[in-house]
Design a protein around this motif. Structure first.
Motif, PDB file in Angstrom:
ATOM      1  N   TRP A 101       0.890  -1.218   0.099  1.00  0.00           N
ATOM      2  CA  TRP A 101       0.144  -0.041  -0.008  1.00  0.00           C
ATOM      3  C   TRP A 101       0.825   1.172  -0.191  1.00  0.00           C
ATOM      4  N   VAL A 102       2.003   1.288   0.901  1.00  0.00           N
ATOM      5  CA  VAL A 102       2.964   2.405   0.907  1.00  0.00           C
ATOM      6  C   VAL A 102       3.576   2.365  -0.589  1.00  0.00           C
ATOM      7  N   ALA A 103       3.851   1.466  -1.105  1.00  0.00           N
ATOM      8  CA  ALA A 103       4.566   1.598  -2.287  1.00  0.00           C
ATOM      9  C   ALA A 103       3.772   1.787  -3.436  1.00  0.00           C
ATOM     10  N   TYR A 104       2.417   1.842  -3.294  1.00  0.00           N
ATOM     11  CA  TYR A 104       1.609   2.365  -4.203  1.00  0.00           C
ATOM     12  C   TYR A 104       1.572   3.866  -4.400  1.00  0.00           C
ATOM     13  N   PHE A 105       1.872   4.476  -3.117  1.00  0.00           N
ATOM     14  CA  PHE A 105       1.926   6.068  -3.079  1.00  0.00           C
ATOM     15  C   PHE A 105       3.375   6.384  -3.512  1.00  0.00           C
ATOM     16  N   MET A 106       4.262   5.638  -3.277  1.00  0.00           N
ATOM     17  CA  MET A 106       5.688   5.902  -3.771  1.00  0.00           C
ATOM     18  C   MET A 106       5.626   5.944  -5.532  1.00  0.00           C
ATOM     19  N   VAL A 107       4.688   5.276  -5.830  1.00  0.00           N
ATOM     20  CA  VAL A 107       4.712   4.917  -7.445  1.00  0.00           C
ATOM     21  C   VAL A 107       4.055   6.249  -8.120  1.00  0.00           C
ATOM     22  N   GLN A 108       2.955   6.470  -7.271  1.00  0.00           N
ATOM     23  CA  GLN A 108       2.110   7.715  -7.509  1.00  0.00           C
ATOM     24  C   GLN A 108       2.952   9.152  -7.524  1.00  0.00           C
ATOM     25  N   ALA A 109       3.919   9.223  -6.649  1.00  0.00           N
ATOM     26  CA  ALA A 109       4.905  10.369  -6.486  1.00  0.00           C
ATOM     27  C   ALA A 109       6.069  10.067  -7.446  1.00  0.00           C
ATOM     28  N   HIS A 110       6.334   9.042  -8.113  1.00  0.00           N
ATOM     29  CA  HIS A 110       7.374   8.842  -8.924  1.00  0.00           C
ATOM     30  C   HIS A 110       8.597   8.490  -8.184  1.00  0.00           C
ATOM     31  N   PHE A 111       8.362   8.068  -6.947  1.00  0.00           N
ATOM     32  CA  PHE A 111       9.740   7.852  -6.137  1.00  0.00           C
ATOM     33  C   PHE A 111      10.037   6.441  -6.415  1.00  0.00           C
ATOM     34  N   TRP A 112      10.707   5.908  -7.569  1.00  0.00           N
ATOM     35  CA  TRP A 112      10.711   4.689  -7.749  1.00  0.00           C
ATOM     36  C   TRP A 112      11.978   4.280  -7.285  1.00  0.00           C
ATOM     37  N   ILE A 113      12.935   4.899  -6.721  1.00  0.00           N
ATOM     38  CA  ILE A 113      14.092   4.304  -5.769  1.00  0.00           C
ATOM     39  C   ILE A 113      13.670   3.713  -4.522  1.00  0.00           C
ATOM     40  N   GLY A 114      12.256   4.155  -3.970  1.00  0.00           N
ATOM     41  CA  GLY A 114      11.817   3.558  -2.537  1.00  0.00           C
ATOM     42  C   GLY A 114      10.684   2.798  -3.027  1.00  0.00           C
ATOM     43  N   ALA A 115      10.020   2.887  -4.155  1.00  0.00           N
ATOM     44  CA  ALA A 115       8.907   1.871  -4.447  1.00  0.00           C
ATOM     45  C   ALA A 115       9.287   0.526  -4.812  1.00  0.00           C
ATOM     46  N   ALA A 121      10.567  -6.356  -1.596  1.00  0.00           N
ATOM     47  CA  ALA A 121      10.531  -7.137  -0.181  1.00  0.00           C
ATOM     48  C   ALA A 121       9.149  -7.673   0.191  1.00  0.00           C
ATOM     49  N   ALA A 122       7.940  -6.661  -0.046  1.00  0.00           N
ATOM     50  CA  ALA A 122       6.859  -7.385   0.160  1.00  0.00           C
ATOM     51  C   ALA A 122       6.231  -8.510  -0.627  1.00  0.00           C
ATOM     52  N   VAL A 123       6.686  -8.584  -1.951  1.00  0.00           N
ATOM     53  CA  VAL A 123       6.292  -9.786  -2.724  1.00  0.00           C
ATOM     54  C   VAL A 123       7.073 -11.073  -2.219  1.00  0.00           C
TER      55      VAL A 123
END
Length: 151
Positions: A101-115, A121-123
């Motif tokens: 869920w947090v990674a989804y918002f990282m992708v929306q913010a184009h923060f790929w290095i964190g997403a 890790a989650a998968v």
């Protein structure tokens, strides 16, 4: 000397520790890293709330305290997984779903290095938790609390 010496108890064999499956240990490692990241994030939030210049200091402190309440018990999850405790499975799955869920918002913010590492890790954590060997180890003693049939 007595004619009938007291028999000595045979030395007990060392307790055989159950073998924990590698996927379950992998899930424990992933959740341990995620727990550490969450605790570091809480510390960073607290430092930034008091030292930095947040727009809303009260909101920054509230978010930090909320994350602190959720992050403090997180290290118990990998500990439970490493001991094949079924009680650790639900919090571990919830932790992985929250990471997605947090990674989804990282992708929306184009923060790929964190997403990207967060999704990876989650998968990996979910795959390890639901691996057949992990499921077998976690549910091995599941029905021991039930009474025998007919009583």
């Amino acid at each position: 000397m007595p004619s009938n010496p007291t028999p000595q108890a045979a030395p007990a064999a060392p307790a055989v520790r159950e073998q924990i499956p590698r996927p379950l240990l992998g899930a424990a490692a992933v959740t341990a890293v995620e727990s550490l990241v969450a605790l570091v994030y809480v510390l960073w939030l607290l430092v930034e709330a008091f030292v930095g210049t947040p727009r809303e200091r009260g909101q920054a402190i509230a978010v930090a305290v909320t994350f602190l309440i959720f992050a403090v018990p997180l290290p118990l999850v990998p500990r439970g997984l490493a001991r094949a405790s079924m009680r650790a499975r639900t919090p571990a799955v919830m932790m992985q779903l929250l990471a997605l869920w947090v990674a989804y918002f990282m992708v929306q913010a184009h923060f790929w290095i964190g997403a990207v590492p967060t999704v990876a890790a989650a998968v990996v954590g979910l795959v390890c938790i639901f691996a057949p060997a992990s499921t077998a180890a976690l549910t091995k003693h599941w029905r021991e609390d039930e009474s025998p049939e007919g009583t």
